[in-house]
Design a protein around this motif. Structure first.
Motif, PDB file in Angstrom:
ATOM      1  N   PHE A 205      -1.972  19.307   4.484  1.00 35.76           N
ATOM      2  CA  PHE A 205      -1.691  18.110   3.564  1.00 35.76           C
ATOM      3  C   PHE A 205      -2.862  17.410   3.896  1.00 35.76           C
ATOM      4  O   PHE A 205      -3.472  17.067   5.099  1.00 35.76           O
ATOM      5  N   GLN A 206      -3.404  16.638   2.821  1.00 40.53           N
ATOM      6  CA  GLN A 206      -4.279  15.612   2.627  1.00 40.53           C
ATOM      7  C   GLN A 206      -3.748  14.224   2.619  1.00 40.53           C
ATOM      8  O   GLN A 206      -2.752  14.028   2.059  1.00 40.53           O
ATOM      9  N   LEU A 207      -4.172  13.409   3.681  1.00 36.56           N
ATOM     10  CA  LEU A 207      -3.617  12.146   3.753  1.00 36.56           C
ATOM     11  C   LEU A 207      -4.419  11.222   2.466  1.00 36.56           C
ATOM     12  O   LEU A 207      -5.496  11.307   2.454  1.00 36.56           O
ATOM     13  N   VAL A 208      -3.345  10.687   1.655  1.00 37.82           N
ATOM     14  CA  VAL A 208      -3.954   9.977   0.400  1.00 37.82           C
ATOM     15  C   VAL A 208      -3.458   8.592   0.526  1.00 37.82           C
ATOM     16  O   VAL A 208      -2.159   8.567   0.449  1.00 37.82           O
ATOM     17  N   VAL A 209      -4.164   7.523   0.191  1.00 44.17           N
ATOM     18  CA  VAL A 209      -3.830   6.358   0.176  1.00 44.17           C
ATOM     19  C   VAL A 209      -4.365   5.628  -1.247  1.00 44.17           C
ATOM     20  O   VAL A 209      -5.479   5.661  -1.580  1.00 44.17           O
TER      21      VAL A 209
ATOM     22  N   ILE B 133      -7.143  16.213   6.680  1.00 49.86           N
ATOM     23  CA  ILE B 133      -6.361  17.273   6.355  1.00 49.86           C
ATOM     24  C   ILE B 133      -5.438  17.371   7.474  1.00 49.86           C
ATOM     25  O   ILE B 133      -6.065  17.549   8.805  1.00 49.86           O
ATOM     26  N   LEU B 134      -4.031  17.481   7.294  1.00 52.12           N
ATOM     27  CA  LEU B 134      -3.150  17.568   8.647  1.00 52.12           C
ATOM     28  C   LEU B 134      -2.271  19.028   8.405  1.00 52.12           C
ATOM     29  O   LEU B 134      -2.066  19.281   7.158  1.00 52.12           O
ATOM     30  N   ARG B 135      -2.181  19.405   9.493  1.00 53.33           N
ATOM     31  CA  ARG B 135      -1.389  20.642   9.473  1.00 53.33           C
ATOM     32  C   ARG B 135      -0.408  20.687  10.573  1.00 53.33           C
ATOM     33  O   ARG B 135      -0.791  20.472  11.560  1.00 53.33           O
TER      34      ARG B 135
ATOM     35  N   GLN C 119     -11.183   8.954  -0.746  1.00 53.65           N
ATOM     36  CA  GLN C 119     -10.614   9.953   0.223  1.00 53.65           C
ATOM     37  C   GLN C 119     -11.785  10.895   0.675  1.00 53.65           C
ATOM     38  O   GLN C 119     -12.267  11.654   0.174  1.00 53.65           O
ATOM     39  N   VAL C 120     -12.484  10.232   1.710  1.00 50.21           N
ATOM     40  CA  VAL C 120     -13.441  10.835   2.055  1.00 50.21           C
ATOM     41  C   VAL C 120     -13.728  11.320   3.494  1.00 50.21           C
ATOM     42  O   VAL C 120     -13.208  10.434   4.286  1.00 50.21           O
ATOM     43  N   ARG C 121     -13.622  12.783   3.546  1.00 45.95           N
ATOM     44  CA  ARG C 121     -13.700  13.030   5.122  1.00 45.95           C
ATOM     45  C   ARG C 121     -14.957  13.174   5.484  1.00 45.95           C
ATOM     46  O   ARG C 121     -16.095  13.120   5.058  1.00 45.95           O
ATOM     47  N   MET C 122     -15.219  12.804   6.810  1.00 45.06           N
ATOM     48  CA  MET C 122     -16.469  12.819   7.661  1.00 45.06           C
ATOM     49  C   MET C 122     -17.368  13.870   7.484  1.00 45.06           C
ATOM     50  O   MET C 122     -18.286  13.810   7.116  1.00 45.06           O
ATOM     51  N   GLY C 123     -16.821  15.313   7.637  1.00 45.76           N
ATOM     52  CA  GLY C 123     -17.756  16.481   7.325  1.00 45.76           C
ATOM     53  C   GLY C 123     -17.976  16.723   5.944  1.00 45.76           C
ATOM     54  O   GLY C 123     -18.599  17.464   5.662  1.00 45.76           O
ATOM     55  N   ALA C 124     -17.132  16.123   5.057  1.00 43.06           N
ATOM     56  CA  ALA C 124     -17.436  16.487   3.762  1.00 43.06           C
ATOM     57  C   ALA C 124     -18.851  16.314   3.218  1.00 43.06           C
ATOM     58  O   ALA C 124     -19.416  17.093   2.421  1.00 43.06           O
ATOM     59  N   ALA C 125     -19.513  15.230   3.404  1.00 38.71           N
ATOM     60  CA  ALA C 125     -20.779  14.908   3.136  1.00 38.71           C
ATOM     61  C   ALA C 125     -21.958  16.068   3.690  1.00 38.71           C
ATOM     62  O   ALA C 125     -22.852  16.251   2.916  1.00 38.71           O
ATOM     63  N   ALA C 126     -21.696  16.430   4.862  1.00 40.61           N
ATOM     64  CA  ALA C 126     -22.579  17.783   5.432  1.00 40.61           C
ATOM     65  C   ALA C 126     -22.569  18.900   4.802  1.00 40.61           C
ATOM     66  O   ALA C 126     -23.468  19.621   4.987  1.00 40.61           O
ATOM     67  N   GLN C 127     -21.239  19.187   4.227  1.00 41.72           N
ATOM     68  CA  GLN C 127     -21.146  20.468   3.604  1.00 41.72           C
ATOM     69  C   GLN C 127     -21.686  20.612   2.420  1.00 41.72           C
ATOM     70  O   GLN C 127     -22.078  21.489   1.713  1.00 41.72           O
ATOM     71  N   GLY C 128     -21.767  19.483   1.443  1.00 39.73           N
ATOM     72  CA  GLY C 128     -22.095  19.630   0.241  1.00 39.73           C
ATOM     73  C   GLY C 128     -23.615  19.024  -0.102  1.00 39.73           C
ATOM     74  O   GLY C 128     -24.311  19.339  -0.826  1.00 39.73           O
TER      75      GLY C 128
ATOM     76  N   MET D 257       0.821  -1.223   0.150  1.00 38.96           N
ATOM     77  CA  MET D 257       0.017   0.007  -0.008  1.00 38.96           C
ATOM     78  C   MET D 257       0.943   1.172  -0.174  1.00 38.96           C
ATOM     79  O   MET D 257       1.783   1.213   0.714  1.00 38.96           O
ATOM     80  N   ARG D 258       0.555   2.207  -0.868  1.00 33.86           N
ATOM     81  CA  ARG D 258       1.285   3.295  -0.741  1.00 33.86           C
ATOM     82  C   ARG D 258       0.375   4.622  -0.369  1.00 33.86           C
ATOM     83  O   ARG D 258      -0.764   4.494  -0.664  1.00 33.86           O
ATOM     84  N   ALA D 259       0.930   5.252   0.489  1.00 36.53           N
ATOM     85  CA  ALA D 259       0.131   6.682   0.951  1.00 36.53           C
ATOM     86  C   ALA D 259       1.026   7.696   1.077  1.00 36.53           C
ATOM     87  O   ALA D 259       2.333   7.895   0.912  1.00 36.53           O
ATOM     88  N   PHE D 260       0.464   8.839   0.984  1.00 35.03           N
ATOM     89  CA  PHE D 260       1.113   9.952   0.504  1.00 35.03           C
ATOM     90  C   PHE D 260       0.418  11.237   1.321  1.00 35.03           C
ATOM     91  O   PHE D 260      -0.612  11.225   1.785  1.00 35.03           O
ATOM     92  N   LEU D 261       1.471  12.216   1.522  1.00 36.31           N
ATOM     93  CA  LEU D 261       0.878  13.637   2.010  1.00 36.31           C
ATOM     94  C   LEU D 261       0.795  14.533   0.792  1.00 36.31           C
ATOM     95  O   LEU D 261       1.720  14.758   0.237  1.00 36.31           O
TER      96      LEU D 261
END
Length: 124
Positions: free
Chosen positions: A106-110, A96-98, A115-124, A1-5
């Motif tokens: 930085f966003q944690l990407v695997v 999102i890490l700072r 790549q879904v944030r828990m709060g993202a669905a509530a905003q859109g 598995m590859r992961a990135f910031l």
């Protein structure tokens, strides 16, 4: 598995076990203050309030999770805007890490993981 910031300027591939961040030259991701005179190199990033040994991001293969550990940095580490100081928290793809209060985000990407944030669905 590859992961990135990931940031707009590019990605930093995480190590298989632990990736360290900080201002010291031995860090895997070197976060340095930007003087305004020279552009950021591909390895260095803009970040105010980053400690020499700031934090580490560790992959835990037992449950395929990532643990972010702040090393009691003066200005803390932030996950989705929430401060983490001298603690370890589980982070997920899309978080999102700072590092430091005015640092780059930085966003944690695997690879292969949504790549879904828990709060993202509530905003859109």
């Amino acid at each position: 598995m590859r992961a990135f910031l990931k940031r707009l300027e590019g990605c930093f591939q995480l190590k298989l076990c632990t990736t360290t961040t900080g201002r010291h030259p031995g860090a895997d991701i070197v976060l340095q203050l930007f003087s305004g005179r020279f552009p950021c190199s591909p390895v260095d990033c803009l970040s105010a309030g980053v400690a020499d040994h700031h934090a580490a991001l560790e992959f835990a293969p037992s449950d395929n999770s990532f643990i972010l550990q702040d090393f009691n940095s003066l200005h803390g580490t932030f996950v989705n805007g929430c401060q983490v100081q001298n603690a370890a928290v589980t982070v997920s793809p899309g978080d999102i890490l700072r590092f430091g209060p005015g640092g780059a985000s930085f966003q944690l990407v695997v690879d292969g993981v949504a790549q879904v944030r828990m709060g993202a669905a509530a905003q859109g």
